[in-house]
Design a protein around this motif. Structure first.
Motif, mmCIF file in Angstrom:
data_model
loop_
_atom_site.group_PDB
_atom_site.id
_atom_site.type_symbol
_atom_site.label_atom_id
_atom_site.label_comp_id
_atom_site.label_asym_id
_atom_site.label_seq_id
_atom_site.Cartn_x
_atom_site.Cartn_y
_atom_site.Cartn_z
ATOM 1 N N PRO A 144 -9.019 4.896 3.378
ATOM 2 C CA PRO A 144 -7.606 4.735 3.697
ATOM 3 C C PRO A 144 -7.496 3.527 4.631
ATOM 4 O O PRO A 144 -8.438 3.216 5.231
ATOM 5 C CB PRO A 144 -7.482 6.040 4.627
ATOM 6 C CG PRO A 144 -8.782 6.339 5.079
ATOM 7 C CD PRO A 144 -9.691 5.945 4.157
ATOM 8 N N ALA A 193 -3.572 8.567 -4.945
ATOM 9 C CA ALA A 193 -3.278 7.456 -4.165
ATOM 10 C C ALA A 193 -4.424 6.668 -4.435
ATOM 11 O O ALA A 193 -4.044 5.222 -4.073
ATOM 12 C CB ALA A 193 -3.151 7.961 -2.441
ATOM 13 N N ALA A 235 -4.574 3.473 0.895
ATOM 14 C CA ALA A 235 -3.313 4.193 1.139
ATOM 15 C C ALA A 235 -3.328 4.207 2.707
ATOM 16 O O ALA A 235 -4.207 4.370 3.409
ATOM 17 C CB ALA A 235 -3.352 5.418 0.676
ATOM 18 N N TRP A 277 -2.544 7.081 5.283
ATOM 19 C CA TRP A 277 -1.822 8.478 5.292
ATOM 20 C C TRP A 277 -1.225 8.807 6.787
ATOM 21 O O TRP A 277 -1.668 8.446 7.664
ATOM 22 C CB TRP A 277 -3.375 9.349 4.982
ATOM 23 C CG TRP A 277 -3.877 9.119 3.698
ATOM 24 C CD1 TRP A 277 -4.609 8.016 3.462
ATOM 25 C CD2 TRP A 277 -3.885 9.969 2.631
ATOM 26 N NE1 TRP A 277 -5.041 8.182 2.095
ATOM 27 C CE2 TRP A 277 -4.547 9.374 1.672
ATOM 28 C CE3 TRP A 277 -3.321 11.268 2.518
ATOM 29 C CZ2 TRP A 277 -4.744 10.205 0.403
ATOM 30 C CZ3 TRP A 277 -3.366 12.109 1.180
ATOM 31 C CH2 TRP A 277 -4.069 11.386 0.362
ATOM 32 N N VAL A 286 1.395 7.845 2.263
ATOM 33 C CA VAL A 286 1.393 9.528 1.904
ATOM 34 C C VAL A 286 1.677 10.444 2.966
ATOM 35 O O VAL A 286 0.968 10.058 4.175
ATOM 36 C CB VAL A 286 0.030 9.858 1.102
ATOM 37 C CG1 VAL A 286 0.071 11.143 0.832
ATOM 38 C CG2 VAL A 286 -0.374 9.025 0.061
ATOM 39 N N ALA A 338 0.878 -1.194 0.065
ATOM 40 C CA ALA A 338 -0.230 -0.130 0.027
ATOM 41 C C ALA A 338 0.952 1.253 0.058
ATOM 42 O O ALA A 338 2.004 1.208 0.572
ATOM 43 C CB ALA A 338 -0.824 0.035 1.147
ATOM 44 N N PRO A 339 0.471 2.269 -0.688
ATOM 45 C CA PRO A 339 1.190 3.585 -0.730
ATOM 46 C C PRO A 339 1.062 4.217 0.618
ATOM 47 O O PRO A 339 0.048 4.010 1.218
ATOM 48 C CB PRO A 339 0.574 4.488 -1.901
ATOM 49 C CG PRO A 339 -0.744 3.817 -1.853
ATOM 50 C CD PRO A 339 -0.507 2.385 -1.754
#
Length: 203
Positions: free
Chosen positions: A143, A118, A122, A124, A71, A68-69
């Motif tokens: 998220p 995203a 994601a 965060w 950010v 998962a990204p």
């Protein structure tokens, strides 16, 4: 996702932390995050004011394991995450113009810009700007976790309270305390802990 090795100085630091404050009653991921945040700030107050849910942390761990990204609201947060790439939308060149167009802060505009890139799932991480956390609550799509630990006397407490009330999977605290180091520390806790510790065997 490969788990980073822990330096021997950090091992000794954690040993001393545990000698001063026993957090073994906490579930595995909650304990890992709490200890990492306390360690990042050398401040035991966090042990009494953090708010998180073990199931939400487990979901975030699985998301990170699957790539998962991440950010972040600032370069300082990104610099503190030591073992993987972190996207910092505030660095995008169009952010200042978008902030002016949308009538908001650069941090909030950066989050709004990043949300479309995203996508859902994601992680965060906000350790600096309360307006960034407020924007995450509005714009972030499903998220995997929101680490909401902005620091300051204006908007920090309120934005963290809004995060807790949102029902999103989250880590926050109840006071003005926070900052980039502790926000990054939370993410590092999830990146460092391996599956056996996640499932109940502490370091």
């Amino acid at each position: 996702m490969g788990r980073p090795r822990v330096h021997e100085i950090e091992v000794e630091s954690m040993r001393r932390l545990r000698a001063r404050r026993d957090l073994s009653h906490l579930p595995p991921l909650t304990r890992a995050v709490t200890e990492r945040i306390v360690h990042s700030a050398a401040d035991f107050r966090y042990a009494d004011e953090l708010a998180m849910d073990e199931a939400a942390l487990a979901g975030a761990w699985d998301a990170l394991e699957s790539g998962a990204p991440i950010v972040a609201d600032s370069r300082m947060v990104a610099a503190g995450v030591t073992s993987t790439e972190v996207y910092v939308p505030l660095a995008e060149p169009e952010v200042p113009a978008l902030a002016e167009e949308w009538g908001t802060t650069r941090s909030a505009a950066a989050v709004r810009l990043a949300a479309a890139k995203a996508g859902p799932g994601a992680v965060w991480v906000v350790g600096n700007a309360p307006t960034a956390l407020e924007a995450v609550l509005v714009h972030a799509e499903a998220p995997a976790l929101v680490v909401g630990l902005p620091v300051g006397f204006v908007g920090a407490v309120e934005s963290k309270a809004a995060l807790r009330e949102s029902g999103l999977p989250a880590v926050s605290n109840t006071s003005e305390l926070g900052g980039s180091a502790v926000a990054a520390g939370c993410v590092n806790a999830l990146l460092y802990i391996d599956r056996s510790h996640k499932e109940g065997a502490h370091q």
